[in-house]
Design a protein around this motif. Sequence first.
Motif, mmCIF file in Angstrom:
data_model
loop_
_atom_site.group_PDB
_atom_site.id
_atom_site.type_symbol
_atom_site.label_atom_id
_atom_site.label_comp_id
_atom_site.label_asym_id
_atom_site.label_seq_id
_atom_site.Cartn_x
_atom_site.Cartn_y
_atom_site.Cartn_z
ATOM 1 N N ALA A 232 0.964 -0.940 -0.296
ATOM 2 C CA ALA A 232 -0.048 0.131 0.065
ATOM 3 C C ALA A 232 0.632 1.099 0.076
ATOM 4 C CB ALA A 232 -0.669 0.089 1.385
ATOM 5 N N LEU A 233 1.532 0.864 0.725
ATOM 6 C CA LEU A 233 2.276 2.931 0.748
ATOM 7 C C LEU A 233 3.377 3.332 -0.685
ATOM 8 C CD1 LEU A 233 4.359 2.057 4.566
ATOM 9 C CD2 LEU A 233 2.848 3.333 3.812
ATOM 10 N N GLU A 234 3.591 1.902 -1.002
ATOM 11 C CA GLU A 234 4.411 1.759 -2.108
ATOM 12 C C GLU A 234 3.410 2.183 -3.522
ATOM 13 O OE1 GLU A 234 5.989 -1.986 -3.781
ATOM 14 O OE2 GLU A 234 7.326 -2.088 -2.365
ATOM 15 N N ARG A 235 2.200 2.494 -3.524
ATOM 16 C CA ARG A 235 0.965 2.879 -3.563
ATOM 17 C C ARG A 235 0.203 4.603 -4.094
ATOM 18 N NH1 ARG A 235 2.386 -1.800 -4.906
ATOM 19 N NH2 ARG A 235 2.274 -3.410 -6.366
ATOM 20 N N GLY A 236 1.235 5.053 -2.596
ATOM 21 C CA GLY A 236 0.698 5.678 -1.874
ATOM 22 C C GLY A 236 -0.920 5.909 -0.998
ATOM 23 N N TRP A 237 -0.692 4.896 -0.346
ATOM 24 C CA TRP A 237 -1.797 4.935 -0.097
ATOM 25 C C TRP A 237 -1.407 5.302 1.878
ATOM 26 C CZ3 TRP A 237 -7.278 3.406 -1.220
ATOM 27 C CH2 TRP A 237 -7.703 2.398 -2.082
ATOM 28 N N ALA A 238 -2.229 5.718 2.370
ATOM 29 C CA ALA A 238 -1.872 6.699 3.762
ATOM 30 C C ALA A 238 -2.653 5.098 4.974
ATOM 31 C CB ALA A 238 -3.078 7.870 4.081
ATOM 32 N N PHE A 239 -1.503 4.160 4.629
ATOM 33 C CA PHE A 239 -2.254 3.057 5.464
ATOM 34 C C PHE A 239 -2.869 3.416 6.840
ATOM 35 C CE2 PHE A 239 -0.949 -1.266 6.985
ATOM 36 C CZ PHE A 239 -2.688 -1.921 5.779
ATOM 37 N N ASP A 240 -0.833 3.396 7.357
ATOM 38 C CA ASP A 240 -1.282 3.497 9.348
ATOM 39 C C ASP A 240 -2.511 4.678 9.188
ATOM 40 O OD1 ASP A 240 0.908 2.523 8.965
ATOM 41 O OD2 ASP A 240 2.104 4.326 9.197
ATOM 42 N N ASP A 241 -2.896 5.876 8.470
ATOM 43 C CA ASP A 241 -4.561 6.571 8.785
ATOM 44 C C ASP A 241 -5.688 6.085 8.910
ATOM 45 O OD1 ASP A 241 -2.933 8.198 9.603
ATOM 46 O OD2 ASP A 241 -3.218 9.420 7.337
#
Length: 336
Positions: A232-241
């Motif tokens: 997800a982070l590699e694709r720009g998602w604000a995963f932690d939020d």
Amino acid sequence: MGEQAFPFNDFQDWMYSLMSKRTLGITVLADFILSEGVDAVLDNVVDRAGATAVALNPTVTAPAEEGQGSWQPPSDAGASPRLFDRPLFGKTGLWVRSAPSYVPQERFYTDSPYAPRPASDLTKAHGHVVGEFIDAAVERGVEVYFQLSGQTAPGLRDEDRPLRPDGGTPKRMADTGCLASPAIRAYLYAYVADLMDQYPKIAGFRPDWPEYPCYMLDEGFQDFNPHVRRWALERGWAFDDLQADVAALYEYLHGRLTNDDLATFAAGDRGAGGGLALLRRYPGVFDWLRLKSALSVDMVRHWREALDATGHTGLKLSANAFMPPLTLLTGFDFAG
């Protein structure tokens, strides 16, 4: 108005003409091919049902002693006993042991942390039947697909299993894998290549559940495996939020529900309005659902790449998935 000539000899010819213009596929577990015979199954599937495609699994089975292997049919989401309406090996329920229908070639799995299931005495005794079925089906003009698990590998490791937003292990009915696991993806890539080397007449593959099956509440809250976070982070998602919001909703449902909440869920609209209001408190949940959809599409794309990499042109891909609206939770996106 006068009668018009019917351009076919009989109704059956007309039906076959219609069927020739579209695909009608039927899945038949190889167990039943072994139990009833190649020609008997094809007579039913092709001649009686008019199927133009058939899917099977590259597995052979045989009856086993009680407690050995697996019980068939499997439990219905773990909730009720089931019996075969069509007997298998003469029984409506039984223990069976299984093995691959062919001898896997280890050279295909050098880049995979997972090894294929080993061949056994069942492979030697009955494996040829799967090949004979494929040959016979192709001779009848029927396309043959392999239906395989869409997101797992033999001996699945905990590090490749889905996790809840709080990091815990979800209570699950289906022991499926993490869609973003590089190890699982490497295995599937190798598995497809191995099968095409053994069965070059196959027309395509049906990955079963390239998504997150949802039978229990916990299964609706997977997957927060570190593999997914990286993806997800590699694709720009604000995963932690979004993980924080999904974790908060999970915690609310598991200890903070009130009588008013339950009354709202039992209202005339079956809780649709109240459920939407609850979700609005945790907006990251909507992003989480979109992320699961994107991840499922990415897994199907991986399957497409695996098929293309075999060098066999024209291989078809037909995923088997839950139907809407359950896909909102499983992640599978029919629109792609």
